[in-house]
Design an enzyme around this catalytic site. Structure first.
Site, PDB file in Angstrom:
ATOM      1  N   VAL A 186      22.408   9.378   0.977  1.00  0.00           N
ATOM      2  CA  VAL A 186      23.555   9.309   0.058  1.00  0.00           C
ATOM      3  C   VAL A 186      24.635   8.366   0.616  1.00  0.00           C
ATOM      4  CG1 VAL A 186      25.401  10.667  -1.027  1.00  0.00           C
ATOM      5  CG2 VAL A 186      23.117  11.635  -0.832  1.00  0.00           C
ATOM      6  N   GLU A 198      15.634  16.693 -13.332  1.00  0.00           N
ATOM      7  CA  GLU A 198      14.233  16.589 -12.904  1.00  0.00           C
ATOM      8  C   GLU A 198      13.553  17.958 -12.803  1.00  0.00           C
ATOM      9  OE1 GLU A 198      12.301  13.539 -11.996  1.00  0.00           O
ATOM     10  OE2 GLU A 198      11.032  15.195 -12.586  1.00  0.00           O
ATOM     11  N   ASP A 208       7.743  28.590 -23.119  1.00  0.00           N
ATOM     12  CA  ASP A 208       8.229  27.882 -21.931  1.00  0.00           C
ATOM     13  C   ASP A 208       7.620  26.475 -21.890  1.00  0.00           C
ATOM     14  OD1 ASP A 208       9.416  27.925 -19.030  1.00  0.00           O
ATOM     15  OD2 ASP A 208       7.332  27.293 -18.793  1.00  0.00           O
ATOM     16  N   LYS A 229       9.445  22.596 -22.283  1.00  0.00           N
ATOM     17  CA  LYS A 229       9.201  21.453 -21.393  1.00  0.00           C
ATOM     18  C   LYS A 229       8.650  20.271 -22.177  1.00  0.00           C
ATOM     19  CE  LYS A 229       8.379  24.522 -17.494  1.00  0.00           C
ATOM     20  NZ  LYS A 229       7.351  25.356 -16.843  1.00  0.00           N
TER      21      LYS A 229
END
Ligand code: NAP
Length: 439
Positions: free
Chosen positions: A36, A132, A204, A208
């Protein structure tokens, strides 16, 4: 503007994933901070119950039950939403973005249902939003579709995206456990929720798929656009028939595929050949095949859930956002562009118009004329039979008769089954499993 040397993080939720993220940051801190270019500091964590026993202990005062402690703190740059569900997660996300916080979330439910509102708010307030971990836990499939394959016209996605149902189907296949027993094993292992409805009924996976398909096809796909069937009617007998007679295994497939100018989106149990690339994706693993017009077929495989794999995905987003914050460019480049509909896809295909081969299990009385009556109705509905299997049973018992069809139109098959299910010798509603392309 000077580069930021400390990235301050506020978390909402400190359960399986939240604690995994905390542990991961502690363990790999020097590596992560080097990537980072700044220190990564978790400042506050919102939970429901301060008194709850947790595996990970944090400095005194870090936990709070007040969302305002995160969102009103001007020092906090990034909000990690790891609580799940629709509300109050939606309200918290919108509120945080309106106050200029960058967002990382793992919440497929809120994203798939409130996508337009959430992405629009991120754009309006010029903040980053990364997710993600919302699809396939530790597998970086969102980044692959969004970045790596961005230049392609994606033509299909075939995925096993729910580890719980995949685990159950594996136990039914390998250990001949009943659906109920296999579900209990999944619960014992901590894979299935106390209320596993959304896993079992395919919702579910549909959440997605809505996210994956929207990104892949630059076309907003809503959960309610997706045809969804769960795995609760599959029996060990079907799994055995499929394996012994046709060399196939059952998987809960999430499918999005372009046909001409239409997009098919569906989730249902599917019989795939034993040598299919996804046939060996077992247990709690996920696997996704994505095909693009230039890249060809690509495959993604890994653990689709669990504290550590999911934390890995959350932290990868956090590193990305942390770098943007460090360089003062957060929110400058949106990572989602599909609000503009894809002109090549005119509509979503109606389920009745899809074509597939079908495994049909009729449970009938062992009488003369049964097979000819069934065959006649199938023929009248333009359905050709590829093979018939009737195992020997005791006289007088109800018997399973399995028919595998050649490719047929779904609406013709549904019409035929309506008639067949009404015949007097049919003892149970006929089971249908699609034997899909994707091969
Ligand atoms: P979890 O273990 O149930 O943790 C949820 C956390 O949110 C808990 O710390 C809970 O507080 C907190 N919370 C819930 N409602 C709240 C409220 N109204 N106000 C404040 N805090 C609240 O859930 P998880 O498994 O970590 O999942 C988190 C998210 O990650 C979900 O969106 C899930 O779909 C996603 N995800 C999970 C996995 C996985 O393998 N678990 C994989 C991929 C994605 P208390 O601790 O005080 O109860």
């Amino acid at each position: 503007m000077a580069e930021k040397s400390i990235i301050q993080i506020g978390m909402i939720g400190f359960g399986n994933v939240g604690q995994g993220v905390y542990r991961l940051l502690e363990k790999n801190r020097s590596l992560i901070e080097a990537k980072v270019g700044a220190q990564m500091r978790i400042k506050k964590i919102v939970v429901r119950d301060l008194a709850k026993q947790r595996e990970v202990s944090v400095p005194e005062g870090m936990l709070t039950t007040n969302f305002d402690d995160v969102v009103s703190d001007p020092e906090i740059d990034v909000v990690l939403e790891l609580m799940g569900g629709y509300e109050p997660a939606r309200t918290y996300l919108l509120d945080a973005m309106r106050r200029g916080k960058q967002i990382v979330t793992a919440n497929k439910a809120v994203l798939s249902v409130h996508w337009d509102e959430i992405i629009q708010t991120a754009r309006d307030h010029k903040v980053d939003i990364y997710f993600e971990a919302a699809v396939c836990g530790g597998i970086p499939v969102i980044q692959a579709i969004n970045d790596g394959l961005a230049a392609n016209n994606i033509t299909s996605i075939y995925g096993i995206v729910n580890g719980t149902t995949n685990f159950i189907l594996q136990k039914m296949t390998e250990e001949k456990k009943s659906f109920k027993e296999a579900l209990q094993m999944a619960q014992k292992k901590g894979l299935a929720e106390a209320d596993p409805t959304l896993d079992i009924n395919g919702m579910d996976a549909a959440h997605k798929l809505a996210i994956l398909a929207s990104l892949a096809f630059s076309k907003r796909v809503k959960v309610e656009d997706i045809y969804v069937e769960g795995i609760d009617r599959i029996t060990v007998q079907d799994i055995e028939f499929a394996k012994e007679e046709f060399g196939r295994v059952v998987k809960l497939f999430a499918i999005a595929e372009v046909e001409g100018d239409e997009l098919e989106v569906r989730v249902h149990p599917t019989l795939i050949p034993e040598d299919h690339l996804l046939a060996k994706v077992d247990g709690e693993y996920n696997g996704v095949l994505v095909t693009g017009d230039f890249v060809g077929t690509t495959m993604y495989y890994g653990l689709g859930a669990g504290s550590k794999p999911t934390a890995s995905a959350v932290m990868s987003d956090l590193i990305y956002v942390g770098r943007s914050v460090h360089d003062n460019v957060a929110g400058e480049i949106s990572n989602c562009w599909f609000l503009n509909d894809n002109p090549q896809i005119k509509r979503l295909k109606k389920m009745g118009d899809i074509k597939s081969r079908y495994y049909l299990k009729f449970t009938v009385l062992d009488q003369v004329g049964v097979l000819s009556a069934i065959s006649r109705i199938l023929g009248e509905n333009q359905i050709s039979i590829a093979s018939v299997i009737q195992k020997e049973q005791k006289k007088g018992d109800k018997v399973p008769v399995v028919i595998v069809t050649y490719e047929a139109l779904e609406k013709n098959v549904q019409e035929a089954l309506k008639k067949i299910n009404g015949l007097p010798f049919v003892q149970e509603e006929t089971l249908l499993i699609r034997m899909d392309r994707g091969e």
